[in-house]
Motif scaffolding. Structure first.
Motif, PDB file in Angstrom:
ATOM      1  N   ALA A   1      54.378  42.769  -4.967  1.00 55.74           N
ATOM      2  CA  ALA A   1      55.605  41.984  -4.785  1.00 55.74           C
ATOM      3  C   ALA A   1      55.414  40.932  -3.707  1.00 55.74           C
ATOM      4  O   ALA A   1      55.850  39.779  -3.858  1.00 55.74           O
ATOM      5  CB  ALA A   1      56.764  42.911  -4.422  1.00 55.74           C
ATOM      6  N   ALA A   2      54.753  41.291  -2.607  1.00 54.54           N
ATOM      7  CA  ALA A   2      54.553  40.352  -1.508  1.00 54.54           C
ATOM      8  C   ALA A   2      53.663  39.186  -1.928  1.00 54.54           C
ATOM      9  O   ALA A   2      53.957  38.017  -1.637  1.00 54.54           O
ATOM     10  CB  ALA A   2      53.940  41.073  -0.310  1.00 54.54           C
ATOM     11  N   LEU A   3      52.574  39.480  -2.619  1.00 55.46           N
ATOM     12  CA  LEU A   3      51.643  38.426  -3.030  1.00 55.46           C
ATOM     13  C   LEU A   3      52.288  37.481  -4.038  1.00 55.46           C
ATOM     14  O   LEU A   3      52.159  36.253  -3.939  1.00 55.46           O
ATOM     15  CB  LEU A   3      50.372  39.051  -3.614  1.00 55.46           C
ATOM     16  CG  LEU A   3      49.515  39.852  -2.625  1.00 55.46           C
ATOM     17  CD1 LEU A   3      48.342  40.505  -3.354  1.00 55.46           C
ATOM     18  CD2 LEU A   3      49.028  38.975  -1.485  1.00 55.46           C
ATOM     19  N   ILE A   4      52.998  38.045  -5.004  1.00 55.27           N
ATOM     20  CA  ILE A   4      53.649  37.208  -6.025  1.00 55.27           C
ATOM     21  C   ILE A   4      54.769  36.388  -5.406  1.00 55.27           C
ATOM     22  O   ILE A   4      54.934  35.198  -5.691  1.00 55.27           O
ATOM     23  CB  ILE A   4      54.174  38.091  -7.172  1.00 55.27           C
ATOM     24  CG1 ILE A   4      53.002  38.755  -7.905  1.00 55.27           C
ATOM     25  CG2 ILE A   4      55.000  37.262  -8.157  1.00 55.27           C
ATOM     26  CD1 ILE A   4      53.431  39.811  -8.907  1.00 55.27           C
ATOM     27  N   ALA A   5      55.548  37.022  -4.527  1.00 58.15           N
ATOM     28  CA  ALA A   5      56.659  36.310  -3.886  1.00 58.15           C
ATOM     29  C   ALA A   5      56.140  35.164  -3.019  1.00 58.15           C
ATOM     30  O   ALA A   5      56.720  34.067  -3.003  1.00 58.15           O
ATOM     31  CB  ALA A   5      57.485  37.282  -3.046  1.00 58.15           C
ATOM     32  N   ALA A   6      55.046  35.408  -2.281  1.00 55.57           N
ATOM     33  CA  ALA A   6      54.471  34.349  -1.450  1.00 55.57           C
ATOM     34  C   ALA A   6      53.986  33.187  -2.311  1.00 55.57           C
ATOM     35  O   ALA A   6      54.191  32.010  -1.966  1.00 55.57           O
ATOM     36  CB  ALA A   6      53.318  34.910  -0.619  1.00 55.57           C
ATOM     37  N   ARG A   7      53.358  33.504  -3.432  1.00 56.72           N
ATOM     38  CA  ARG A   7      52.895  32.449  -4.339  1.00 56.72           C
ATOM     39  C   ARG A   7      54.064  31.634  -4.881  1.00 56.72           C
ATOM     40  O   ARG A   7      54.016  30.395  -4.912  1.00 56.72           O
ATOM     41  CB  ARG A   7      52.115  33.071  -5.495  1.00 56.72           C
ATOM     42  CG  ARG A   7      51.534  32.062  -6.492  1.00 56.72           C
ATOM     43  CD  ARG A   7      51.060  32.743  -7.744  1.00 56.72           C
ATOM     44  NE  ARG A   7      52.166  33.365  -8.472  1.00 56.72           N
ATOM     45  CZ  ARG A   7      52.010  34.126  -9.558  1.00 56.72           C
ATOM     46  NH1 ARG A   7      50.805  34.393 -10.009  1.00 56.72           N
ATOM     47  NH2 ARG A   7      53.069  34.645 -10.161  1.00 56.72           N
ATOM     48  N   GLU A   8      55.137  32.316  -5.271  1.00 58.17           N
ATOM     49  CA  GLU A   8      56.290  31.614  -5.831  1.00 58.17           C
ATOM     50  C   GLU A   8      57.015  30.790  -4.771  1.00 58.17           C
ATOM     51  O   GLU A   8      57.518  29.704  -5.059  1.00 58.17           O
ATOM     52  CB  GLU A   8      57.251  32.619  -6.478  1.00 58.17           C
ATOM     53  CG  GLU A   8      56.690  33.315  -7.707  1.00 58.17           C
ATOM     54  CD  GLU A   8      56.286  32.316  -8.782  1.00 58.17           C
ATOM     55  OE1 GLU A   8      57.018  31.312  -8.982  1.00 58.17           O
ATOM     56  OE2 GLU A   8      55.236  32.520  -9.416  1.00 58.17           O
ATOM     57  N   LEU A   9      57.052  31.293  -3.545  1.00 58.47           N
ATOM     58  CA  LEU A   9      57.663  30.519  -2.460  1.00 58.47           C
ATOM     59  C   LEU A   9      56.879  29.240  -2.228  1.00 58.47           C
ATOM     60  O   LEU A   9      57.463  28.162  -2.055  1.00 58.47           O
ATOM     61  CB  LEU A   9      57.712  31.357  -1.181  1.00 58.47           C
ATOM     62  CG  LEU A   9      58.262  30.645   0.060  1.00 58.47           C
ATOM     63  CD1 LEU A   9      59.724  30.275  -0.133  1.00 58.47           C
ATOM     64  CD2 LEU A   9      58.080  31.524   1.309  1.00 58.47           C
TER      65      LEU A   9
END
Length: 408
Positions: free
Chosen positions: A374-382
């Motif tokens: 979740a953290a990696l995907i969220a950072a990418r999307e941000l």
């Protein structure tokens, strides 16, 4: 359709039924599997309450690891003097839970918003089980949700709430990661500084928690603990003990892993700083997404990932998902899935976690793996939503002209 939009009966009924169940569990009308999660309130919080009401902090108790405004949460059951401390605490948490729902519902009914965030809050808290009502984190999350929803429209209010939240449990300071107005930072600094000074002058031991936080080790549910859960099956000679208020690993190489967690937190801070300096565009949705990503990153790199930490992530994911077209749908879904894994590892199968059985290790790998993803995907999307250049749009007239010139 208009009536359904304004009166989400299904949402309210689901929230009401699930919260009634949580109250019945903490009131001990029903028994939840695993160890008793209410002892923190009936024993620890109540003991702190008796000390705090005398005008001093429990600075000789190493389990007191909270900033000074946490005293307000511990003392809050005094608002209901006609109920005993334990039940009054649960009632206050219930009201804070209701406040979050109302905030998310109000936001979700506005133009450009959706009730999806209110649903995320309703489902996520229910999945975590009665632990959330036996800790004061719902109160802190209510302040955080209000701060993020204030966002770009009311920067001073956002800053004041974030500053107050930081003195409740530190992590709400991360809500300012996406703040675009200096007024938000000034307001946060003024609020936090003023309250800190007030507590320091009026109540001895206001900042003793800093020493206790420094001496904490690697908690058995954290990301770093996975090393020792596996190592125990290969002869590692460490042990599990109650230390500084949490169940932690003690023994060879634990300090190394604890410092590695600190290093990862520094890396996370560095990434957030790079992102902040690279931002090209920032909207109210970006502010909410940034808060979610910041707290998510520092949660997974922490030396401690207690079940109540998940409440923070559910609340911030819910705010992000209030926006139509949110980029945080997948990370938010992963957080919800990790809530289910969390209630299984604590309290249901916590004995397996403490003894590092294959079941306990599997549950931790699933929960922590979901949070990392979740953290990696969220950072990418941000990054994509606020830094990457948007794809150029081709005017319809130019498209028709190009089609005309293309040979068949």
């Amino acid at each position: 359709m208009a009536g359904t939009r304004r009166f989400p009966i299904g949402l309210l009924c689901t929230w009401g039924v699930t919260r009634l169940a949580l109250l019945l569990f903490v009131y001990k009308v029903w028994t939840f599997p695993g160890p008793d999660v209410t002892s923190d309130v009936s024993v620890i919080y109540h003991g702190w309450y008796e000390t705090l009401r005398t005008g001093t902090f429990p600075h000789q108790d190493v389990t007191w690891q909270y900033p000074p405004a946490a005293a307000l949460a511990i003392l809050s059951p005094a608002l209901l003097p006609f109920v005993d401390y334990t039940h009054a605490f649960y009632d206050i948490v219930f009201l804070a839970d209701l406040a979050v729902l109302c905030l998310l519902q109000f936001a979700g009914l506005r133009p450009g918003k959706t009730l999806r965030g209110a649903w995320v809050w309703t489902i996520g808290v229910a999945l975590l089980g009665p632990t959330v009502y036996a800790r004061y984190d719902v109160m802190v999350t209510a302040v955080a949700v209000a701060a993020v929803l204030a966002g770009t429209r009311h920067p001073r209010m956002m800053g004041a709430l974030a500053g107050f939240g930081a003195l409740l449990k530190v992590w709400p300071a991360l809500l300012l990661a996406g703040a675009v107005k200096r007024r938000a930072w000034f307001s946060a600094a003024a609020t936090a500084g003023g309250l800190a000074l007030l507590f320091a002058l009026t109540m001895p031991g206001a900042f003793s928690f800093l020493t206790f936080q420094r001496d904490r080790g690697t908690e058995v549910e954290s990301l770093g603990s996975m090393v020792f859960h596996v190592a125990r099956h290969f002869g590692w000679e460490g042990r599990v003990m109650l230390n500084y208020g949490s169940v932690e690993f003690l023994g060879p190489y634990v300090d190394w892993v604890s410092w590695a967690a600190v290093f990862l937190s520094v890396i996370a801070f560095g990434w957030l700083l790079l992102w902040r300096l690279s931002v090209r565009r920032m909207t109210a949705q970006g502010v909410a997404d940034a808060a979610f990503v910041a707290v998510l990153m520092f949660t997974i790199t922490s030396r401690v990932i207690s079940p109540q930490y998940m409440v923070w992530l559910v609340g911030l994911a819910a705010v992000s998902l209030c926006f139509h077209g949110s980029r945080m749908v997948l990370p938010g879904g992963l957080v919800l899935a990790s809530c289910l894994a969390t209630v299984l590892e604590f309290p249901v199968y916590f004995g397996d976690v403490v003894t590092s059985t294959p079941l306990g290790i599997t549950l931790l790998f699933v929960r922590n793996g979901l949070l990392v993803a979740a953290a990696l995907i969220a950072a990418r999307e941000l990054w994509r939503g606020t830094v990457s250049r948007p794809a150029p749009t081709v005017p319809p007239q130019a498209t028709r002209t190009q089609e005309t010139l293309t040979p068949s």
